[in-house]
Motif scaffolding. Structure first.
Motif, short mmCIF file in Angstrom:
data_model
loop_
_atom_site.label_atom_id
_atom_site.label_comp_id
_atom_site.label_asym_id
_atom_site.label_seq_id
_atom_site.Cartn_x
_atom_site.Cartn_y
_atom_site.Cartn_z
N VAL A 745 0.70 -1.19 0.15
CA VAL A 745 -0.07 0.04 -0.06
C VAL A 745 0.80 1.14 0.20
O VAL A 745 1.86 1.24 0.54
CB VAL A 745 -1.07 0.18 1.37
CG1 VAL A 745 -1.67 1.29 1.07
CG2 VAL A 745 -1.89 -1.25 1.51
N ILE A 746 0.62 2.20 -0.69
CA ILE A 746 1.22 3.52 -0.99
C ILE A 746 0.30 4.60 -0.67
O ILE A 746 -0.94 4.70 -1.06
CB ILE A 746 1.71 3.59 -2.31
CG1 ILE A 746 2.60 2.43 -2.98
CG2 ILE A 746 2.58 4.97 -2.69
CD1 ILE A 746 2.82 2.47 -4.18
N TYR A 747 0.82 5.76 0.33
CA TYR A 747 0.10 6.49 0.85
C TYR A 747 1.02 7.98 0.60
O TYR A 747 2.05 8.13 0.62
CB TYR A 747 -0.07 6.63 2.55
CG TYR A 747 -0.75 5.66 2.91
CD1 TYR A 747 -2.26 5.46 2.93
CD2 TYR A 747 0.00 4.27 3.46
CE1 TYR A 747 -2.94 4.45 3.46
CE2 TYR A 747 -0.77 3.23 3.83
CZ TYR A 747 -2.15 3.42 3.96
OH TYR A 747 -2.96 2.12 4.16
N ILE A 748 0.04 8.95 0.05
CA ILE A 748 0.81 10.35 -0.26
C ILE A 748 0.20 11.60 0.58
O ILE A 748 -1.13 11.43 0.84
CB ILE A 748 0.53 10.67 -1.87
CG1 ILE A 748 1.14 9.57 -2.65
CG2 ILE A 748 1.34 11.91 -2.01
CD1 ILE A 748 0.88 9.86 -3.96
N PHE A 749 1.14 12.33 1.35
CA PHE A 749 0.63 13.31 2.14
C PHE A 749 1.12 14.63 1.65
O PHE A 749 2.12 14.52 1.14
CB PHE A 749 1.07 13.04 3.70
CG PHE A 749 0.61 11.60 4.20
CD1 PHE A 749 -0.55 11.59 4.93
CD2 PHE A 749 1.29 10.54 4.09
CE1 PHE A 749 -0.91 10.31 5.51
CE2 PHE A 749 0.96 9.32 4.50
CZ PHE A 749 -0.23 8.94 5.13
N ASP A 750 0.33 15.76 2.13
CA ASP A 750 0.96 16.98 1.92
C ASP A 750 1.82 17.36 3.10
O ASP A 750 2.14 16.59 3.97
CB ASP A 750 -0.12 18.07 1.60
CG ASP A 750 -1.11 18.31 2.84
OD1 ASP A 750 -0.72 17.84 4.15
OD2 ASP A 750 -1.93 19.09 2.93
N ARG A 751 2.52 18.53 3.06
CA ARG A 751 3.29 18.91 4.13
C ARG A 751 2.82 18.98 5.42
O ARG A 751 3.51 19.02 6.43
CB ARG A 751 3.95 20.24 3.77
CG ARG A 751 3.10 21.46 3.69
CD ARG A 751 3.54 22.58 3.27
NE ARG A 751 4.82 22.94 3.80
CZ ARG A 751 5.86 24.14 3.77
NH1 ARG A 751 5.62 24.72 2.39
NH2 ARG A 751 6.63 24.14 4.44
N TYR A 752 1.42 19.14 5.44
CA TYR A 752 0.72 19.24 6.85
C TYR A 752 0.33 17.84 7.23
O TYR A 752 -0.50 17.72 8.29
CB TYR A 752 -0.47 20.20 6.87
CG TYR A 752 0.16 21.56 6.30
CD1 TYR A 752 0.83 22.42 7.15
CD2 TYR A 752 -0.21 21.92 5.11
CE1 TYR A 752 1.13 23.52 6.66
CE2 TYR A 752 0.24 23.18 4.64
CZ TYR A 752 0.99 23.94 5.47
OH TYR A 752 1.37 25.21 5.17
N GLY A 753 0.45 16.86 6.49
CA GLY A 753 0.00 15.60 6.83
C GLY A 753 -1.15 14.98 6.58
O GLY A 753 -2.00 13.94 6.80
N LYS A 754 -1.83 15.83 5.70
CA LYS A 754 -3.00 15.40 4.95
C LYS A 754 -3.04 14.48 3.99
O LYS A 754 -2.14 14.44 3.00
CB LYS A 754 -3.81 16.76 4.46
CG LYS A 754 -5.09 16.43 3.88
CD LYS A 754 -5.62 17.81 3.22
CE LYS A 754 -7.22 17.39 2.68
NZ LYS A 754 -7.59 18.81 2.38
N LEU A 755 -3.66 13.33 4.06
CA LEU A 755 -3.54 12.20 3.07
C LEU A 755 -4.23 12.46 1.89
O LEU A 755 -5.65 13.01 1.73
CB LEU A 755 -4.45 11.13 3.64
CG LEU A 755 -4.49 9.88 2.77
CD1 LEU A 755 -3.12 9.04 2.45
CD2 LEU A 755 -5.44 8.80 3.31
N LEU A 756 -3.47 12.72 0.91
CA LEU A 756 -3.95 13.07 -0.56
C LEU A 756 -4.38 11.91 -1.51
O LEU A 756 -5.27 12.20 -2.37
CB LEU A 756 -3.10 14.16 -1.28
CG LEU A 756 -2.57 15.28 -0.38
CD1 LEU A 756 -1.52 16.03 -1.35
CD2 LEU A 756 -3.76 16.12 -0.17
N LYS A 757 -3.57 10.82 -1.23
CA LYS A 757 -3.84 9.78 -2.14
C LYS A 757 -3.38 8.44 -1.46
O LYS A 757 -2.27 8.43 -1.03
CB LYS A 757 -2.80 9.90 -3.45
CG LYS A 757 -3.11 8.66 -4.54
CD LYS A 757 -4.45 9.00 -5.28
CE LYS A 757 -4.39 7.81 -6.39
NZ LYS A 757 -5.56 7.90 -7.02
#
Length: 800
Positions: A745-757
């Protein structure tokens, strides 16, 4: 003061007191004659104590010497005693008894001095009698000055003087003073003392030892002259002459003990006791000659007698001396002279003969004995040799080794030498000796033999009969395979296989016909040929020492089949229904030249087909009558395609690498990455591998095939540019295709830790949107949870 001092007497007294023991008792007192001064006198030992309570000086004998003085004319008597050492510690005392005292009744001393010079503070250690002193006794210790008043003596009186040395060690001298004179000693009536008395004599007693018998008395009349009341004695030492001891008992038959030797004479006045002594030399005139040698002669007719030439010893005796002559006699001092050619008198007995050797100049002669030694001739036995005529058509003439008869002729006596001649007359005269390798001139033939004793030189004549056997030569062949481990045309033969060994005969083998005839350098029955492939050997057959035939053995070394004796093959387990062909290794040779026998199944063909691994052998035999064979061994091993056990992958690094592990030994295979046709490498390790899907190809070295194995190396892009130009429009992990890492599983976050993908490995990747809207250019964070247990975190750059 008395001035008469015979110098030779002084010398003799000096010598006496240097060598003899001291006269330390009254009864042994030295009689002083002729007013002779003494030097180097020695006082050693006390002897019998004779001064107890007999003097006023308080001392006794310690190391004493007694003198007796006989007065010839009246006057004064004094002396000075001077020690050889001037050390003040040396202390000499003296005591005087008389007049006319006897040893058994000395009375008291009329003069004595026992002053110690050191205790008295004197400047020297002299002592004695002189005219200036008035005291008649002094001492002991510091009392006195070591000198006392001299004596007034009368003609005919006698006095005893005893010298004693209580302290220190030193000889001394004694000098007489005063006007009185002493009795004169006897006189030797010769011009020069000793010279006219010397005796010389030849050593003619038959023993060359420089010792012989002398008459010492032959000069007595010359010595005495007209003197009366005088006795003569002869002594072996000057000490004995001085002390009048150990006189030579039989001086008219005296044998010297050394050469030259000094004899000492003592002349004694039987009235006064005064004596004189001198010496003379006796010398044996050496007749130095060589000793004669024993003469040896052979008893050639064995009758116990031989003729000796006695003159054979002349040269030995004379040496280089022209002044010698010699005659020969039956015993020492015999008046009978033997003839030059002399025969011993008793049969079979050695005889002693005497040589009288005379010096024709001096007249000296000596007898020396030697032996006439009768030598026995060698004991021999006539012999015969039977030789073989080595020919197909023998003529009875052949070569002999004559030394083969030596054992019989000499009885194995190694001290005998044999020489061979065509007849006994030549043997007797020692002319025309034959070579020991000899070819007879007729059959049979009798030779003369001279047998010589190497020690004595005596010889005996005997005969040797030569016989020739005329049996024709037989030839046989021996064949042996060259199977000793080295195929070189040489191998071992058992020569007895030729069949010439028969009961009652002996067979000896030789490498050439000459050696067989002469019986030299035989070879062993177990023999390795020395000539490659073929060789001829000669068998000498004897009965006793008689040759009855020389036959031929031809040796042949047979070659083994020319094949390769070992090979290897592979049976592929992945091709188990395809047989493997094995061959006998004959190469291009005609298969019909050989026969074959395979194991384990007994096939008889040049090749066989097998369907299993194992060890197979084939015995290849030459198709001839010698059946030489060779065994070929083929080891068939199993092999198979590689079976991958694991692959060690290092990815997501600056230098990705792959290591392939297979079942069994990795070195049995070669390896290639993404290239099915190679090139292949020996190593199972690859480095600098790019991310993505790859294929490893593993080739079996034994040729059983190539195995293919797929692997995946992960690669994470650092940025992407979703601007619709078809290049890097999405961010996607490399190496996750074709089902690899499908459970990750792959997770992508912005710099604030918000899960984007959140996305699966099989997705098309992230296109840079969130809820369908593009996100801004910036850095974003990812977290990957991989199915192999790894968690990977990092960031990427989105650029528009």
């Amino acid at each position: 003061m008395i001035s008469f001092k015979p110098k030779n007497l002084i010398f003799l007294f000096l010598l006496c007191f240097q060598l003899s023991f001291s006269q330390n008792d009254c009864s042994d007192a030295i009689i002083v004659c002729g007013n002779s001064d003494f030097t180097q006198l020695s006082a050693t030992g006390s002897g019998v104590q004779e001064l107890n309570n007999s003097n006023n000086c308080g001392s006794q004998e310690n190391n004493s010497l007694w003198l007796k003085v006989s007065i010839e004319s009246s006057g004064t008597l004094g002396f000075t005693l001077t020690p050889e050492s001037n050390d003040i510690d040396i202390d000499f005392d003296f005591f005087i008894f008389g007049p006319n005292a006897s040893c058994g009744n000395l009375g008291r001393a009329i003069r004595c001095s026992t002053t110690n010079p050191q205790a008295a503070g004197q400047s020297n250690n002299l002592t004695g009698l002189n005219s200036s002193e008035t005291d008649t006794s002094e001492g002991p210790a510091e009392d006195g000055n070591s000198f006392v008043k001299w004596l007034n003596v009368q003609a005919g009186q006698t006095y005893f003087i005893v010298i004693d040395r209580p302290v220190g060690t030193s000889n001394f001298s004694l000098n007489w003073t005063g006007t009185a004179t002493f009795s004169a000693p006897p006189v030797f009536n010769v011009p020069t003392t000793g010279t006219a008395l010397n005796l010389s004599k030849c050593d003619a007693d038959g023993n060359q030892d420089n010792l012989t018998q002398f008459d010492l008395t032959q000069n007595n009349n010359l010595i005495l002259g007209s003197q009366t009341n005088t006795s003569i004695s002869f002594h072996n030492s000057v000490n004995d002459a001085i002390t009048n001891t150990n006189a030579i008992v039989n001086p008219n038959t005296f044998t010297n003990s050394s050469n030259p030797q000094t004899i000492h004479i003592r002349l004694t006045n039987t009235v006064t006791g005064c004596f004189a002594n001198t010496s003379f030399t006796i010398e044996v005139t050496p007749l130095q000659t060589n000793n004669p040698s024993n003469l040896e002669e052979c008893d050639l007719d064995n009758d116990g007698f031989a003729n000796f030439n006695l003159r054979d010893n002349d040269a030995t005796i004379f040496g280089n001396d022209p002044n010698l002559s010699v005659t020969y006699h039956p015993f020492q001092n015999s008046p009978l002279t033997l003839p030059n050619n002399y025969t011993n008198q008793t049969a079979f007995t050695n005889e002693t003969v005497w040589a009288k050797i005379t010096n024709t100049v001096s007249g000296c002669f000596i007898y020396k004995s030697f032996e006439l030694v009768l030598l026995s001739r060698p004991v021999v036995t006539p012999a015969q040799l039977t030789q073989c005529d080595f020919q197909l058509s023998p003529d009875g003439l052949t070569a002999f080794n004559l030394t083969e008869a030596n054992t019989t002729i000499t009885g194995s006596n190694s001290n005998y030498t044999t020489t061979f001649y065509t007849n006994t007359a030549n043997a007797q005269s020692d002319t025309g000796a034959l070579n020991t390798t000899y070819t007879n001139t007729q059959n049979p033939q009798t030779l003369g033999v001279r047998v010589t004793d190497n020690t004595t030189g005596c010889y005996t004549i005997t005969t040797l009969t030569l016989n020739v056997t005329v049996n024709p030569t037989v030839t046989k062949q021996l064949h042996e395979c060259d199977d000793d481990g080295t195929e070189d045309g040489y191998t071992e033969f058992d020569l007895t296989d030729a069949g010439f060994e028969n009961s009652g005969n002996t067979v000896t083998y030789f490498s050439n016909s000459n050696n067989a005839l002469l019986e030299i350098d035989p070879i062993a029955t177990i023999f390795t040929n020395t000539e490659e492939d073929t060789q001829r050997i000669y068998a000498r057959i004897e009965n006793g020492n008689d040759c009855i035939g020389i036959n031929i053995i031809d040796l042949f070394v047979e070659a083994l089949p020319d094949i390769d004796i070992s090979d290897e093959a592979v049976f592929c387990l992945n091709k188990s229904n395809i047989p493997v062909t094995l061959d006998a290794g004959i190469g291009n040779q005609n298969p019909s030249n050989f026969t074959y026998s395979w194991t384990p199944n007994g096939e008889t063909t040049p090749t066989i087909a097998i369907l299993s691994a194992g060890t197979y052998t084939v015995t290849v035999t030459n198709n001839d009558s010698y059946n030489c064979f060779k065994v070929r061994t083929i080891v068939v091993k199993e092999s198979d395609l590689a079976l991958v056990e694991s692959v060690a992958i290092v990815d997501l690094s600056d230098n990705n690498s792959v290591t392939v592990f297979v079942q069994g030994d990795e070195s049995d295979y070669t390896y290639s990455l993404d290239l099915p046709n190679g090139p292949f490498q020996e190593s199972n390790y690859f480095d600098d591998v790019t991310p993505g899907i790859h294929h490893v190809y593993i080739s079996d070295k034994d040729g059983c095939g190539i195995q293919k194995h797929e692997i995946s190396l992960l690669g994470i892009p650092n940025f992407f540019t979703p601007n619709g130009d078809g290049i890097n429009d999405t961010w996607k992990i490399e190496g996750m295709g074709k089902g690899h890492y499908k459970n990750s599983v792959i997770y992508i976050f912005d710099r604030y830790g918000k899960l984007l993908k959140q996305m699966a490995p099989s997705s098309d990747g992230w296109n840079g949107t969130f809820n369908g809207q593009p996100v801004a250019s910036s850095d974003y964070w990812y977290v990957m949870h991989l199915e192999d247990g790894r968690t990977i975190k990092g960031h990427i750059s989105l650029k528009r």
